[in-house]
Scaffold this motif. Structure first.
Motif, PDB file in Angstrom:
ATOM      1  N   GLY A  14      -3.299  11.447 -10.661  1.00  0.00           N
ATOM      2  CA  GLY A  14      -2.591  11.208  -9.398  1.00  0.00           C
ATOM      3  C   GLY A  14      -1.295  11.988  -9.403  1.00  0.00           C
ATOM      4  N   SER A  15      -0.873  12.501  -8.244  1.00  0.00           N
ATOM      5  CA  SER A  15       0.301  13.375  -8.212  1.00  0.00           C
ATOM      6  C   SER A  15       1.378  12.899  -7.240  1.00  0.00           C
ATOM      7  N   ALA A  16       1.102  11.830  -6.482  1.00  0.00           N
ATOM      8  CA  ALA A  16       2.083  11.355  -5.499  1.00  0.00           C
ATOM      9  C   ALA A  16       3.016  10.319  -6.117  1.00  0.00           C
ATOM     10  N   ALA A  17       4.168  10.135  -5.467  1.00  0.00           N
ATOM     11  CA  ALA A  17       5.095   9.079  -5.873  1.00  0.00           C
ATOM     12  C   ALA A  17       4.566   7.723  -5.389  1.00  0.00           C
ATOM     13  N   GLY A  18       5.341   6.674  -5.622  1.00  0.00           N
ATOM     14  CA  GLY A  18       4.960   5.337  -5.197  1.00  0.00           C
ATOM     15  C   GLY A  18       4.604   5.312  -3.711  1.00  0.00           C
ATOM     16  N   GLY A  19       3.503   4.653  -3.391  1.00  0.00           N
ATOM     17  CA  GLY A  19       3.049   4.620  -1.998  1.00  0.00           C
ATOM     18  C   GLY A  19       1.875   5.549  -1.766  1.00  0.00           C
ATOM     19  N   GLY A  20       1.827   6.637  -2.564  1.00  0.00           N
ATOM     20  CA  GLY A  20       0.732   7.601  -2.413  1.00  0.00           C
ATOM     21  C   GLY A  20       0.905   8.462  -1.171  1.00  0.00           C
ATOM     22  N   PHE A  21      -0.089   9.310  -0.935  1.00  0.00           N
ATOM     23  CA  PHE A  21      -0.040  10.237   0.200  1.00  0.00           C
ATOM     24  C   PHE A  21      -1.391  10.286   0.875  1.00  0.00           C
ATOM     25  N   PRO A  22      -1.566   9.734   2.077  1.00  0.00           N
ATOM     26  CA  PRO A  22      -0.520   9.080   2.869  1.00  0.00           C
ATOM     27  C   PRO A  22      -0.229   7.677   2.362  1.00  0.00           C
ATOM     28  N   GLN A  23       0.973   7.209   2.688  1.00  0.00           N
ATOM     29  CA  GLN A  23       1.346   5.826   2.355  1.00  0.00           C
ATOM     30  C   GLN A  23       0.849   4.913   3.472  1.00  0.00           C
ATOM     31  N   TRP A  24       0.341   3.752   3.107  1.00  0.00           N
ATOM     32  CA  TRP A  24      -0.382   2.903   4.071  1.00  0.00           C
ATOM     33  C   TRP A  24       0.378   2.624   5.360  1.00  0.00           C
ATOM     34  N   ASN A  25       1.716   2.484   5.276  1.00  0.00           N
ATOM     35  CA  ASN A  25       2.461   2.110   6.482  1.00  0.00           C
ATOM     36  C   ASN A  25       3.371   3.234   6.954  1.00  0.00           C
ATOM     37  N   CYS A  26       3.066   4.477   6.546  1.00  0.00           N
ATOM     38  CA  CYS A  26       3.946   5.579   6.914  1.00  0.00           C
ATOM     39  C   CYS A  26       3.294   6.468   7.964  1.00  0.00           C
ATOM     40  N   ASN A  27       4.083   6.777   8.980  1.00  0.00           N
ATOM     41  CA  ASN A  27       3.585   7.627  10.055  1.00  0.00           C
ATOM     42  C   ASN A  27       4.480   8.866  10.200  1.00  0.00           C
ATOM     43  N   CYS A  28       5.048   9.314   9.052  1.00  0.00           N
ATOM     44  CA  CYS A  28       5.850  10.534   9.082  1.00  0.00           C
ATOM     45  C   CYS A  28       4.909  11.713   9.347  1.00  0.00           C
ATOM     46  N   GLU A  29       5.479  12.878   9.640  1.00  0.00           N
ATOM     47  CA  GLU A  29       4.644  14.022  10.015  1.00  0.00           C
ATOM     48  C   GLU A  29       3.644  14.357   8.895  1.00  0.00           C
ATOM     49  N   ASN A  30       4.132  14.330   7.641  1.00  0.00           N
ATOM     50  CA  ASN A  30       3.241  14.635   6.506  1.00  0.00           C
ATOM     51  C   ASN A  30       2.039  13.684   6.483  1.00  0.00           C
ATOM     52  N   CYS A  31       2.328  12.382   6.553  1.00  0.00           N
ATOM     53  CA  CYS A  31       1.248  11.390   6.459  1.00  0.00           C
ATOM     54  C   CYS A  31       0.300  11.508   7.650  1.00  0.00           C
ATOM     55  N   ARG A  32       0.879  11.777   8.834  1.00  0.00           N
ATOM     56  CA  ARG A  32       0.024  11.964  10.025  1.00  0.00           C
ATOM     57  C   ARG A  32      -0.944  13.117   9.826  1.00  0.00           C
ATOM     58  N   ARG A  33      -0.434  14.215   9.227  1.00  0.00           N
ATOM     59  CA  ARG A  33      -1.288  15.398   9.045  1.00  0.00           C
ATOM     60  C   ARG A  33      -2.431  15.126   8.064  1.00  0.00           C
ATOM     61  N   VAL A  34      -2.190  14.303   7.023  1.00  0.00           N
ATOM     62  CA  VAL A  34      -3.304  13.948   6.125  1.00  0.00           C
ATOM     63  C   VAL A  34      -4.366  13.189   6.911  1.00  0.00           C
ATOM     64  N   ARG A  35      -3.907  12.201   7.685  1.00  0.00           N
ATOM     65  CA  ARG A  35      -4.862  11.351   8.417  1.00  0.00           C
ATOM     66  C   ARG A  35      -5.624  12.143   9.467  1.00  0.00           C
ATOM     67  N   ALA A  36      -5.010  13.235   9.949  1.00  0.00           N
ATOM     68  CA  ALA A  36      -5.682  14.065  10.960  1.00  0.00           C
ATOM     69  C   ALA A  36      -6.679  15.015  10.306  1.00  0.00           C
ATOM     70  N   GLY A  37      -6.754  15.009   8.965  1.00  0.00           N
ATOM     71  CA  GLY A  37      -7.702  15.878   8.276  1.00  0.00           C
ATOM     72  C   GLY A  37      -7.223  17.320   8.161  1.00  0.00           C
TER      73      GLY A  37
END
Ligand code: ZN
Length: 310
Positions: A8-31
Motif C-alpha cells: 500500500g502506498s497511500a497515507a491514512g484514509g487511503g486513496f480515495p478516502q471514504w468521505n473525501c470529495n477533493c479533486e484527487n479523490c473525485r478523479r479516482v472515483r471517475a475512473g
C-alpha cells in the motif's frame, strides 16, 4: 537478496478516502487513468521469497494479501507466508491491520517499548492470542534479526532509529500541546537489511524534519522509502478538507526549501521513493506539474504492487 513489495502506498484514509470529495479523490472515483487508487501504506519484505514481514500492518491488509500471490496461503489448510510485522509507530493506519491478522496464525510483532505499551493498553489487541503472537522488542539503534514464529531467523536484520515525528493523533494529550506529547520512541524509521549480505534499504513513512544525523544516516543509500504525505504544508486546508497542516501531523512536505526533495538533493541516495502519500497530494495525479517536478528531481511515486529486488 531482499524482495520488497509495496502493498500500500497511500497515507491514512487511503486513496480515495471514504468521505473525501477533493479533486484527487473525485478523479479516482471517475475512473480517471491518471488517478490510480491506492491502499494505506505497508511494504512486505522477504529474504527467502517464502517468509514475509510486513512493515506496518495497514487497515487494508486483507485486500493487500488477496491481490498479492506471494502472500496467499500454501499447502496446509491453515497457513500464511506472513511471519510477522514491524511497526514504526502506533498510528491507526500502521497498527489496525493487526486486528485483521487475528485468526490464530503464529506471528512475530516487533515494535519499540513505547508502541508495545500502547498496544498493551488497548485491550482490543488481546484478540491476538498471546500463545501464538509474540510481541518482541525493537530497541532503538540495535540490529535485530527478525525471527520466524518458532525462533528460526528470517534472514532479515532491522535497525530502528528515532525520527522527528509526533505521537499518534489518537494518543495526543491536548493539555500537553507544545511538544504534542512526543517521546523518542513514538516514531521510528527502519533500516532493513538482508542479514547475510548486508544489502539494505530504509523505510521512513513518517518524518517531520531532516536533522543532520538523519541526513548522514541516509547518505549514499541504495533505496529509501520516505514520507510523501503532503506536497505543501497547508494543502489539506487549501483543498477544504481539514484545518491541520502536514507539520502539525508530523510530516515534512515534499516541496519548498524545508521540503524533503530539497533535503535529499545532496545525499546521493540511488533510488528515492515517496510512500504514505495523502489523498490531497497532487503528485498522485500522473498528469500534474507537481508529479513532473518530483520525477525531474529523481523521485518515484510509489504505487501499490511495486516490487523491488535488492
Ligand atoms: Zn481526497
Amino acid at each position: 537478496m531482499l524482495r520488497i513489495l509495496v502493498l500500500g502506498s497511500a497515507a491514512g484514509g487511503g486513496f480515495p478516502q471514504w468521505n473525501c470529495n477533493c479533486e484527487n479523490c473525485r478523479r479516482v472515483r471517475a475512473g480517471d487513468a491518471a488517478a490510480l487508487a491506492r491502499t494505506q501504506s505497508s511494504v512486505g519484505v522477504s529474504a527467502d521469497g517464502e517468509h514475509w514481514f510486513l512493515m506496518n500492518a495497514s487497515p487494508d491488509v486483507r485486500q493487500q494479501i488477496e491481490r498479492t500471490l506471494s502472500l496467499h496461503p500454501r499447502g496446509e489448510p491453515r497457513h500464511s507466508p506472513i511471519a510477522g510485522a514491524v511497526l514504526t509507530n502506533a498510528d491507526v493506519d500502521h497498527v489496525a491491520g493487526l486486528l485483521t491478522l487475528r485468526e490464530g496464525q503464529p506471528l512475530s510483532v516487533y515494535a519499540t517499548g513505547r508502541v508495545h505499551q500502547v498496544l498493551s493498553a488497548n485491550s482490543i489487541f488481546n484478540v491476538l492470542d498471546a500463545e501464538r503472537v509474540a510481541r518482541l522488542a525493537l530497541p532503538i539503534e540495535q540490529d535485530v534479526e527478525l525471527q520466524l514464529p518458532g525462533g528460526r531467523s528470517a534472514g532479515i536484520a532491522v535497525t530502528a532509529f528515532p525520527v522527528p515525528g509526533k505521537v499518534a493523533l489518537w494518543l495526543e494529550d491536548v493539555s500537553a500541546c507544545p511538544g504534542l506529547g512526543t517521546e523518542a520512541e513514538d516514531t521510528v524509521g527502519l533500516k532493513v537489511a538482508n542479514a547475510a549480505t548486508g544489502r539494505a534499504f530504509f523505510y521512513v513513512p513518517g518524518c517531520a524534519a531532516m536533522p543532520a544525523d538523519l541526513a548522514q544516516r541516509l547518505t549514499g543509500a541504495s533505496l529509501v522509502f520516505f514520507d510523501g504525505t503532503t506536497w505543501t504544508d497547508d494543502e489539506m486546508r487549501a483543498a477544504g478538507v481539514g484545518a491541520k497542516t502536514g507539520r502539525r501531523m508530523g510530516h515534512m512536505s515534499m516541496s519548498g526549501p524545508d521540503g524533503s526533495i530539497a533535503a535529499f538533493a545532496g545525499l546521493g541516495v540511488r533510488r528515492r521513493v515517496f510512500i504514505h502519500i495523502n489523498n490531497t497530494n497532487p503528485v498522485l495525479l500522473r498528469d500534474s506539474p507537481e508529479r513532473r517536478q518530483a520525477e525531474a528531481a529523481g523521485w518515484e511515486i510509489a504505487e501499490d504492487g511495486l516490487e523491488i529486488v535488492l
